[in-house]
Enzyme design. Structure first.
Site, mmCIF file in Angstrom:
data_model
loop_
_atom_site.group_PDB
_atom_site.id
_atom_site.type_symbol
_atom_site.label_atom_id
_atom_site.label_comp_id
_atom_site.label_asym_id
_atom_site.label_seq_id
_atom_site.Cartn_x
_atom_site.Cartn_y
_atom_site.Cartn_z
ATOM 1 N N LEU A 294 0.885 -1.531 0.136
ATOM 2 C CA LEU A 294 -0.004 -0.622 -0.128
ATOM 3 C C LEU A 294 0.944 1.664 -0.544
ATOM 4 C CD1 LEU A 294 -2.595 -1.137 2.782
ATOM 5 C CD2 LEU A 294 -2.403 -1.221 -0.183
ATOM 6 N N ARG A 295 2.664 1.296 -0.100
ATOM 7 C CA ARG A 295 2.963 2.179 0.117
ATOM 8 C C ARG A 295 2.828 3.143 -1.696
ATOM 9 N NH1 ARG A 295 7.568 -1.379 1.671
ATOM 10 N NH2 ARG A 295 8.179 -0.876 3.711
ATOM 11 N N GLY A 296 2.222 2.841 -2.423
ATOM 12 C CA GLY A 296 2.353 2.833 -3.911
ATOM 13 C C GLY A 296 0.792 4.444 -3.293
#
Length: 356
Positions: A294-296
């Site tokens: 979920l970093r993006g």
């Protein structure tokens, strides 16, 4: 004669080495935007800049630090502790504040720390004097580069040639905002919140995808091909090298305007909002591109808010997202270390189909 020499040495000490003005840099808009957004919101997670040799990577990175307003720090503190923000204080300063002691402060330039390729773990993290701790019972900490970079910028040139273990340490400190040093049962923890900027030449190898993913943004830069622009770049550099102070004076007004814009964007950022339906669209794009984790999503949301704040807005729109999403996702599409990083065409196709 002796007194005259002392005066000359004093003048030279006080003379600040001139830095090439950020607003004089021609082209490389992607790199400049990524750096600006990271200084507006350091929580974006830093930027990896990959490109050809001699394209002004180091010059641009050093120039951005010169634009930032001075910061207030606790005097004689090893970690540039903030006098009021509890999360940015060392344990010693926290103790003084809790006791109600007077804490003297001063203003300093935003730290700009270069990490050399041959640096050891002790040089990066700091070390504890074990002998003094065992013989005198005194816990003496020798601060490393992570302590000096707190509340500033940590620049690693040729980061793709740096030992993976050190890259891991840097990324962990940048993500958590803290550095912990443990030696022989003795532990020291200090704040280490900085903008991590890495640069490198892709011909010398890429970072592993797992490490690359930890950088908030990825900017690609290429050698300028247009002859007129190349001439302009050469002229700007020659002018600065011949008489830096005249060059600085020429761009002073633009520098001041950009400084004001950055400071205003930093103040505006906490009030910027992004609608739920736009957050869903960002996650749709990440899902369609098969981005792991979920970093993006998180970085794109942060970067879009910083971009909106920079453009004097308190609400993110689709154009803000389109302006930053390639920088945030490009390096997250690689699944295999042998793959090349997408230039942005694949992202653009997906973005155009979802964000319309």
């Amino acid at each position: 004669m002796y007194e005259f020499n002392i005066i000359i040495v004093s003048i030279l000490k006080d003379k600040v080495r001139p830095v090439f003005p950020f607003t004089a840099i021609v082209g490389q808009e992607e790199m400049k935007l990524a750096l600006l957004l990271n200084v507006i919101d350091p929580k974006i997670g830093g930027v990896m800049i990959m490109g050809d040799r001699g394209t002004g990577k180091s010059t641009t990175i050093r120039a951005i630090a010169d634009l930032l307003p001075k910061i207030e720090v606790v005097q004689d503190d090893l970690f540039n502790s903030h006098p009021f923000d509890y999360d940015l204080m060392s344990n010693m300063v926290k103790t003084q504040v809790e006791r109600g002691d007077h804490v003297p402060t001063k203003f300093i330039d935003v730290p700009m720390v270069d990490l050399p390729l041959g640096a050891t773990e002790d040089r990066v993290c700091g070390t504890i004097d074990i002998e003094k701790a065992l013989t005198e019972g005194i816990k003496t900490f020798e601060p490393g580069l992570l302590a000096k970079a707190n509340r500033g910028i940590l620049y690693v040139d040729e980061v793709n040639l740096l030992d993976d273990h050190l890259v891991d340490i840097l990324l962990d400190a940048a993500a958590s905002g803290w550095n912990t040093v443990e030696r022989e049962g003795i532990s020291v923890r200090h704040p280490s919140r900085f903008v991590l900027v890495g640069s490198g030449n892709p011909e010398e190898g890429e970072l592993r995808p797992q490490l690359l993913d930890r950088f908030g943004m990825h900017a690609e830069i290429r050698t300028v091909k247009e002859p007129s622009l190349r001439v302009k770049i050469v002229e700007q550099r020659s002018k600065f090298d011949t008489n830096p102070y005249t060059c600085l004076e020429e761009f002073q007004e633009q520098q001041n305007e950009l400084k004001s814009s950055i400071a205003a964007a930093q103040d505006r950022l906490p009030n910027v909002t992004i609608d739920y339906n736009l957050r869903v669209k960002i996650s749709e794009v990440c899902g369609a591109l098969d981005v792991d984790g979920l970093r993006g999503d998180i970085v794109t949301n942060r970067a879009a808010k910083a971009f909106a704040a920079y453009n004097n807005k308190i609400k993110v729109d689709i154009n803000d997202i389109k302006s930053v999403i390639t920088l945030c996702l490009r390096h997250r599409l690689r699944k295999d270390p042998l793959e090349t990083i997408d230039s942005g065409n694949k992202i653009k196709q997906v973005v155009d189909s979802i964000l319309n």
